[in-house]
Scaffold this motif. Sequence first.
Motif, PDB file in Angstrom:
ATOM      1  N   VAL A 183       0.976  -1.155   0.150  1.00 12.02           N
ATOM      2  CA  VAL A 183      -0.054   0.050   0.252  1.00 12.02           C
ATOM      3  C   VAL A 183       0.449   1.416   0.217  1.00 12.02           C
ATOM      4  CG1 VAL A 183      -1.852   0.920   1.662  1.00 12.02           C
ATOM      5  CG2 VAL A 183      -2.389  -1.143   1.115  1.00 12.02           C
ATOM      6  N   SER A 184       2.270   0.651   0.594  1.00 10.77           N
ATOM      7  CA  SER A 184       2.683   2.535   0.928  1.00 10.77           C
ATOM      8  C   SER A 184       3.237   3.093  -0.537  1.00 10.77           C
ATOM      9  CB  SER A 184       3.251   1.827   2.129  1.00 10.77           C
ATOM     10  OG  SER A 184       4.799   1.497   2.245  1.00 10.77           O
ATOM     11  N   ARG A 185       3.927   1.547  -1.084  1.00  9.19           N
ATOM     12  CA  ARG A 185       5.035   1.862  -2.339  1.00  9.19           C
ATOM     13  C   ARG A 185       3.647   2.345  -3.246  1.00  9.19           C
ATOM     14  NH1 ARG A 185       9.645   0.021  -3.453  1.00  9.19           N
ATOM     15  NH2 ARG A 185      11.240   0.545  -1.847  1.00  9.19           N
ATOM     16  N   VAL A 186       2.366   1.793  -3.593  1.00  7.14           N
ATOM     17  CA  VAL A 186       1.609   2.029  -4.653  1.00  7.14           C
ATOM     18  C   VAL A 186       1.449   3.928  -3.744  1.00  7.14           C
ATOM     19  CG1 VAL A 186      -0.156   1.884  -5.807  1.00  7.14           C
ATOM     20  CG2 VAL A 186       0.620   0.137  -4.829  1.00  7.14           C
ATOM     21  N   SER A 187       1.274   3.890  -3.133  1.00  3.95           N
ATOM     22  CA  SER A 187       0.853   5.158  -2.461  1.00  3.95           C
ATOM     23  C   SER A 187       1.914   6.162  -3.259  1.00  3.95           C
ATOM     24  CB  SER A 187       0.654   5.339  -1.566  1.00  3.95           C
ATOM     25  OG  SER A 187       0.664   7.090  -0.646  1.00  3.95           O
ATOM     26  N   SER A 188       2.919   5.482  -3.112  1.00  2.56           N
ATOM     27  CA  SER A 188       4.308   7.012  -3.379  1.00  2.56           C
ATOM     28  C   SER A 188       4.514   7.127  -4.814  1.00  2.56           C
ATOM     29  CB  SER A 188       5.601   6.131  -2.767  1.00  2.56           C
ATOM     30  OG  SER A 188       6.164   6.816  -3.085  1.00  2.56           O
ATOM     31  N   GLY A 189       4.397   5.622  -5.491  1.00  9.20           N
ATOM     32  CA  GLY A 189       4.364   5.579  -7.248  1.00  9.20           C
ATOM     33  C   GLY A 189       3.019   6.374  -7.745  1.00  9.20           C
TER      34      GLY A 189
ATOM     35  N   ASP B 143       1.487  11.485   3.951  1.00  5.02           N
ATOM     36  CA  ASP B 143       2.383  10.492   4.738  1.00  5.02           C
ATOM     37  C   ASP B 143       1.770   8.782   3.794  1.00  5.02           C
ATOM     38  OD1 ASP B 143       3.581   8.307   5.884  1.00  5.02           O
ATOM     39  OD2 ASP B 143       4.072   9.981   7.020  1.00  5.02           O
ATOM     40  N   GLY B 144       2.924   8.534   2.899  1.00  2.00           N
ATOM     41  CA  GLY B 144       2.217   6.946   2.759  1.00  2.00           C
ATOM     42  C   GLY B 144       2.284   5.615   3.368  1.00  2.00           C
ATOM     43  N   ILE B 145       2.953   6.147   4.744  1.00  2.00           N
ATOM     44  CA  ILE B 145       3.457   5.273   5.609  1.00  2.00           C
ATOM     45  C   ILE B 145       2.062   5.015   6.707  1.00  2.00           C
ATOM     46  CG2 ILE B 145       4.016   4.742   8.218  1.00  2.00           C
ATOM     47  CD1 ILE B 145       7.063   5.753   6.330  1.00  2.00           C
ATOM     48  N   ALA B 146       1.562   6.642   6.797  1.00  2.00           N
ATOM     49  CA  ALA B 146      -0.172   6.991   7.961  1.00  2.00           C
ATOM     50  C   ALA B 146      -0.675   6.527   6.603  1.00  2.00           C
ATOM     51  CB  ALA B 146       0.603   8.144   8.218  1.00  2.00           C
ATOM     52  N   LEU B 147      -1.257   6.599   5.841  1.00  2.62           N
ATOM     53  CA  LEU B 147      -1.954   6.145   4.747  1.00  2.62           C
ATOM     54  C   LEU B 147      -2.140   4.800   5.136  1.00  2.62           C
ATOM     55  CD1 LEU B 147      -4.241   7.223   2.752  1.00  2.62           C
ATOM     56  CD2 LEU B 147      -2.540   6.907   1.014  1.00  2.62           C
ATOM     57  N   SER B 148      -1.250   3.760   4.560  1.00  2.00           N
ATOM     58  CA  SER B 148      -1.085   2.608   5.211  1.00  2.00           C
ATOM     59  C   SER B 148      -2.055   2.124   6.353  1.00  2.00           C
ATOM     60  CB  SER B 148       0.534   1.869   4.301  1.00  2.00           C
ATOM     61  OG  SER B 148      -0.021   0.686   4.532  1.00  2.00           O
ATOM     62  N   VAL B 149      -1.456   2.449   7.538  1.00  2.00           N
ATOM     63  CA  VAL B 149      -1.156   1.828   8.543  1.00  2.00           C
ATOM     64  C   VAL B 149      -2.880   1.694   8.660  1.00  2.00           C
ATOM     65  CG1 VAL B 149      -1.310   2.664  11.046  1.00  2.00           C
ATOM     66  CG2 VAL B 149       0.526   3.107   9.837  1.00  2.00           C
ATOM     67  N   VAL B 150      -3.958   3.329   8.249  1.00  2.00           N
ATOM     68  CA  VAL B 150      -5.333   3.792   7.964  1.00  2.00           C
ATOM     69  C   VAL B 150      -5.768   2.229   7.203  1.00  2.00           C
ATOM     70  CG1 VAL B 150      -7.063   4.577   7.555  1.00  2.00           C
ATOM     71  CG2 VAL B 150      -4.775   5.767   8.957  1.00  2.00           C
ATOM     72  N   LEU B 151      -5.501   2.507   6.261  1.00  2.00           N
ATOM     73  CA  LEU B 151      -6.099   1.372   5.553  1.00  2.00           C
ATOM     74  C   LEU B 151      -6.110  -0.098   5.194  1.00  2.00           C
ATOM     75  CD1 LEU B 151      -5.612   2.738   1.868  1.00  2.00           C
ATOM     76  CD2 LEU B 151      -7.129   3.858   3.001  1.00  2.00           C
ATOM     77  N   THR B 152      -4.603  -1.167   5.711  1.00  5.12           N
ATOM     78  CA  THR B 152      -4.650  -2.107   6.165  1.00  5.12           C
ATOM     79  C   THR B 152      -5.538  -2.417   7.368  1.00  5.12           C
ATOM     80  OG1 THR B 152      -2.438  -1.285   7.278  1.00  5.12           O
ATOM     81  CG2 THR B 152      -2.057  -1.927   5.545  1.00  5.12           C
ATOM     82  N   ALA B 153      -5.647  -1.662   8.518  1.00  9.38           N
ATOM     83  CA  ALA B 153      -6.727  -1.629   9.317  1.00  9.38           C
ATOM     84  C   ALA B 153      -8.257  -1.811   9.255  1.00  9.38           C
ATOM     85  CB  ALA B 153      -6.751  -0.364  10.412  1.00  9.38           C
ATOM     86  N   LEU B 154      -8.548  -0.722   8.097  1.00  7.69           N
ATOM     87  CA  LEU B 154      -9.519  -1.058   7.231  1.00  7.69           C
ATOM     88  C   LEU B 154     -10.158  -2.601   6.310  1.00  7.69           C
ATOM     89  CD1 LEU B 154     -10.241   2.725   6.709  1.00  7.69           C
ATOM     90  CD2 LEU B 154     -11.500   1.783   8.823  1.00  7.69           C
ATOM     91  N   VAL B 155      -9.180  -3.043   5.842  1.00  7.92           N
ATOM     92  CA  VAL B 155      -9.330  -4.141   5.255  1.00  7.92           C
ATOM     93  C   VAL B 155      -9.159  -4.877   6.410  1.00  7.92           C
ATOM     94  CG1 VAL B 155      -7.578  -5.872   4.058  1.00  7.92           C
ATOM     95  CG2 VAL B 155      -7.518  -3.088   2.972  1.00  7.92           C
ATOM     96  N   ALA B 156      -8.006  -4.884   7.621  1.00 13.59           N
ATOM     97  CA  ALA B 156      -8.568  -6.114   8.491  1.00 13.59           C
ATOM     98  C   ALA B 156      -9.941  -6.437   8.924  1.00 13.59           C
ATOM     99  CB  ALA B 156      -7.453  -5.464   9.705  1.00 13.59           C
TER     100      ALA B 156
ATOM    101  N   ALA C 258      -2.282   7.969  13.296  1.00 14.70           N
ATOM    102  CA  ALA C 258      -2.008   7.387  11.579  1.00 14.70           C
ATOM    103  C   ALA C 258      -3.287   8.666  10.611  1.00 14.70           C
ATOM    104  CB  ALA C 258      -2.040   6.355  11.015  1.00 14.70           C
ATOM    105  N   MET C 259      -4.491   8.585  11.457  1.00 15.27           N
ATOM    106  CA  MET C 259      -5.028   9.377   9.938  1.00 15.27           C
ATOM    107  C   MET C 259      -5.009  10.280  10.204  1.00 15.27           C
ATOM    108  SD  MET C 259      -8.589   7.051  11.560  1.00 15.27           S
ATOM    109  CE  MET C 259      -9.436   6.705  13.105  1.00 15.27           C
ATOM    110  N   ALA C 260      -4.914  11.340  11.794  1.00 16.06           N
ATOM    111  CA  ALA C 260      -4.292  12.794  11.641  1.00 16.06           C
ATOM    112  C   ALA C 260      -3.443  13.042  11.223  1.00 16.06           C
ATOM    113  CB  ALA C 260      -4.340  13.300  13.064  1.00 16.06           C
ATOM    114  N   ILE C 261      -2.493  11.727  10.772  1.00 14.73           N
ATOM    115  CA  ILE C 261      -1.065  12.826  10.498  1.00 14.73           C
ATOM    116  C   ILE C 261      -1.451  12.367   8.736  1.00 14.73           C
ATOM    117  CG2 ILE C 261       1.060  12.138   9.330  1.00 14.73           C
ATOM    118  CD1 ILE C 261       1.396  10.887  11.991  1.00 14.73           C
ATOM    119  N   ALA C 262      -2.011  11.599   7.954  1.00 14.51           N
ATOM    120  CA  ALA C 262      -2.752  11.204   7.000  1.00 14.51           C
ATOM    121  C   ALA C 262      -3.123  12.472   6.166  1.00 14.51           C
ATOM    122  CB  ALA C 262      -2.867   9.579   6.654  1.00 14.51           C
ATOM    123  N   VAL C 263      -4.473  12.781   7.575  1.00 15.45           N
ATOM    124  CA  VAL C 263      -5.209  14.008   6.646  1.00 15.45           C
ATOM    125  C   VAL C 263      -4.226  15.658   6.745  1.00 15.45           C
ATOM    126  CG1 VAL C 263      -6.508  15.546   7.012  1.00 15.45           C
ATOM    127  CG2 VAL C 263      -7.167  13.094   7.200  1.00 15.45           C
TER     128      VAL C 263
END
Length: 356
Positions: free
Chosen positions: A145-151, A157-170, A329-334
């Motif tokens: 997720v972080s690599r796709v976001s960066s690409g 922040d791709g790391i923060a975005l990834s933390v949020v999206l993977t938690a929602l997927v889980a 992570a949500m706050a950082i991403a936003v």
Amino acid sequence: MYAIAQIPVIGMEVEPFAVLLLTALAGGAFGAALGALPSFVFTGFVVFLGEGLAILERQFGAVDAVPKGEIATGLTGVIGFGAITGPHIAFAGGVAASAYAGKKYPEMAAAGDDYHFGKDISYAFGTKPDVLAVGAAFGGLGLLVSRVSSGLGVPTDGIALSVVLTALVARVAFGYPLVGSPAGSGLLDMTPFERGERRAATDGGTDTPRMATEPWLPHQYKWSGVTAIGVVGGLLAGYIWLETGSIFMGYGISAMSLLFLELGVEKIPVTHHITLLGAVGATLALPMFGSEAVALLAAGALGAVTALVGEASQRVLYAHSGTHVDPPAMAIAVVMLVVGVLYLLGVVPNAGYLAL
């Protein structure tokens, strides 16, 4: 002294992606084994060490035998924010492991626990193979997720975005409500918690009553207190940046402080999102106004804004369902998305630590 630090971008040409993916699988399992919160404390220690070395390198120059910046970059970027203790890998793996165990092993929950076991990010699952496998899978997903976001050039922040999206997927993967049903008058209402209202944990495979509304931090959810700690953390991080040139040193200190929360010290505030964006606020204001005092005020202001965004986020996506979706992570991403967009529009002079 005031140079903008950046999370190093490790390209596929530098390290084969297969190597990174295999490491991320192990990193996610590591997060499940130790627990999400303990693994994040390790992130703090590694980042603190890496940033400390970076400060020394800037002050005294690199050791002759080592290319300038290589040690610090390796610790902060490759390990701290990379495939070993990166929050999108180790912490995300631990969060997913807790979500899985909340459905699969509800009997593991401590007797009398007020919150759903799927939210227990301090729980260390040790060597349980299926839980480690879940952690590994989500560690790998976090890397992707972080690599796709960066690409794609997503300006946040791709790391923060990834933390949020993977938690929602889980949350979806293991059968929890994506948002959940609020017990009060709406998603932002925390008064059911204040009244001590409870409901059956019907979304967790157990009939043990739990809190009807579960604020992320019972000691850090009131708007006034959140604002106050936001200003304080932002000011301190802004000063650290002014004196050292490190955006991430405050973040590292904040993450390390969570060791005390893990050890059961009451009312330890969670501030790594605040200190990270506080430092960013200083990096934006100093070139614009040329005043360190104004830079500190901006740091405190952006720290407060970030704290409030985190609190609003937890009220929407944490408090009413049965798993952890990380408010910092949500706050950082936003907030970093806003900073990134403003930079692309030419409104602010830089994008903090984003490589845009």
